[in-house]
Design an enzyme around this catalytic site. Sequence first.
Site, PDB file in Angstrom:
ATOM      1  N   ASP A 143      62.331 112.647  84.962  1.00 28.91           N
ATOM      2  CA  ASP A 143      61.617 113.590  84.007  1.00 28.91           C
ATOM      3  C   ASP A 143      60.725 114.451  84.893  1.00 28.91           C
ATOM      4  O   ASP A 143      60.009 115.249  84.558  1.00 28.91           O
ATOM      5  CB  ASP A 143      60.948 112.790  82.962  1.00 28.91           C
ATOM      6  N   LEU A 150      65.092 117.066  63.923  1.00 29.81           N
ATOM      7  CA  LEU A 150      63.618 117.253  63.686  1.00 29.81           C
ATOM      8  C   LEU A 150      63.059 118.466  64.151  1.00 29.81           C
ATOM      9  O   LEU A 150      62.173 118.836  63.469  1.00 29.81           O
ATOM     10  CB  LEU A 150      62.858 115.726  64.113  1.00 29.81           C
ATOM     11  N   THR A 201      56.507 115.316  65.792  1.00 30.38           N
ATOM     12  CA  THR A 201      57.486 116.317  66.107  1.00 30.38           C
ATOM     13  C   THR A 201      57.001 117.387  67.005  1.00 30.38           C
ATOM     14  O   THR A 201      57.728 117.852  67.732  1.00 30.38           O
ATOM     15  CB  THR A 201      58.406 116.455  65.065  1.00 30.38           C
ATOM     16  N   GLU A 254      57.968 118.644  70.790  1.00 32.64           N
ATOM     17  CA  GLU A 254      58.547 119.749  71.014  1.00 32.64           C
ATOM     18  C   GLU A 254      57.647 120.638  71.715  1.00 32.64           C
ATOM     19  O   GLU A 254      58.217 121.281  72.740  1.00 32.64           O
ATOM     20  CB  GLU A 254      59.060 120.371  69.650  1.00 32.64           C
ATOM     21  N   TRP A 257      63.250 109.871  79.676  1.00 32.97           N
ATOM     22  CA  TRP A 257      64.226 108.844  80.278  1.00 32.97           C
ATOM     23  C   TRP A 257      65.033 110.163  81.288  1.00 32.97           C
ATOM     24  O   TRP A 257      66.092 109.669  81.874  1.00 32.97           O
ATOM     25  CB  TRP A 257      65.053 108.502  79.355  1.00 32.97           C
ATOM     26  N   ASP A 261      56.576 108.613  64.641  1.00 39.86           N
ATOM     27  CA  ASP A 261      55.285 109.324  64.920  1.00 39.86           C
ATOM     28  C   ASP A 261      54.224 108.242  65.147  1.00 39.86           C
ATOM     29  O   ASP A 261      53.341 108.538  65.905  1.00 39.86           O
ATOM     30  CB  ASP A 261      55.150 110.172  63.800  1.00 39.86           C
ATOM     31  N   HIS A 296      57.944 120.048  75.229  1.00 43.19           N
ATOM     32  CA  HIS A 296      59.102 120.611  76.048  1.00 43.19           C
ATOM     33  C   HIS A 296      58.913 122.179  76.027  1.00 43.19           C
ATOM     34  O   HIS A 296      59.279 122.855  77.370  1.00 43.19           O
ATOM     35  CB  HIS A 296      60.413 120.794  74.854  1.00 43.19           C
ATOM     36  N   THR A 305      55.204 108.574  85.288  1.00 40.94           N
ATOM     37  CA  THR A 305      55.992 107.929  84.210  1.00 40.94           C
ATOM     38  C   THR A 305      56.957 106.771  84.785  1.00 40.94           C
ATOM     39  O   THR A 305      57.536 107.225  85.724  1.00 40.94           O
ATOM     40  CB  THR A 305      56.612 108.893  83.055  1.00 40.94           C
TER      41      THR A 305
END
Length: 337
Positions: free
Chosen positions: A261, A196, A238, A242, A253, A309, A245, A266
């Site tokens: 993480d 994706l 998506t 991203e 996780w 989503d 990131h 979290t």
Amino acid sequence: MKKSLVLLASCFLIIIGCNKSGTNEENLPSDNEMSAPITQRHCASYEVLQEQLKADPTLAERMNKIEEFTKKFIENPSAYKLINGVMEVPVVVNVLYKTAAENIAAAQIQSQIDVLNKDFSGNNSDISRTPSDFTSVLSGDTKIHFTLQSIVRKPTNKKSWSTNDAMKKSSLGGIDPTNPATTLNLWSCNLSNGILGYAQFPGGSQSTDGVVILYSAFGSRASYPAGTYINSYDLGRTATHEIGHYFNLRHIWGDATCGNDQVTDTPPQQTANYGCPGVKNITCTSNATTNPYGFTREITMNYMDYTDDACMYMFTAGQAARMQATYELGGQRATLR
């Protein structure tokens, strides 16, 4: 994935992809290669990171420095103020297309920018669905705002692209990034192997800085129904995932069984969640270090999980602080205007 944009001028990047192969032209997918059907979200960030660490012996040191600064920022964020309180991120969208469907409309592109601004400001309508367990750690406004600067289009004879960054290089048929030191570059194209999207985050070269999104997962069907979309990934999340990131967020996780993480608010999570899961109780061993908030369930609705989503709709305050630290890297103020 920067951000001192002064951001990425001083932020390095590690390509955090969603699958990885080499950067040689012979590794490009052939014109006869078909894209794999997408049955669930996939982003092979951890695997790509390991390849980057092997290829660049200095990357680990740069990443460690980024982490050191991030910790200092989170401990004392008032020492690192943004100019005017908000970082304005100019965005260039690079569209590579072989078919008319892949040449997505400007309205579909704008719908993606609109989604980003809602998600990163906490003004998305579905944030009201946040379970009471997590309302105390909601990020609210991350103080990151996106503005579409331009759209660059280029036809191609390639049926699909792999995650080797060829789409970012004109010499390989792609589009070179525009001013990556001060601009977030997004690439929309047809990705192979059921991917994706993938991003780069602090650690590597500006020449490949940015985020790549499958053309049919780019934008929001809810805002622009006439666009080209794939079911389950048609609300623009998506790109939200991203770009998380790109701003140095890890998967929820921690890319390992009950991994870390690097965010304290979290809950520990055993692995990725897919689709639209119901309540999932924490199965990881918890203690004051890994679960200081005493959570009993996983935060499956977080943007950095792998859910559909429609079932991801929030960042935490800890994630917001971590993202803010990337564009304050080195103590410099964000100067994007």
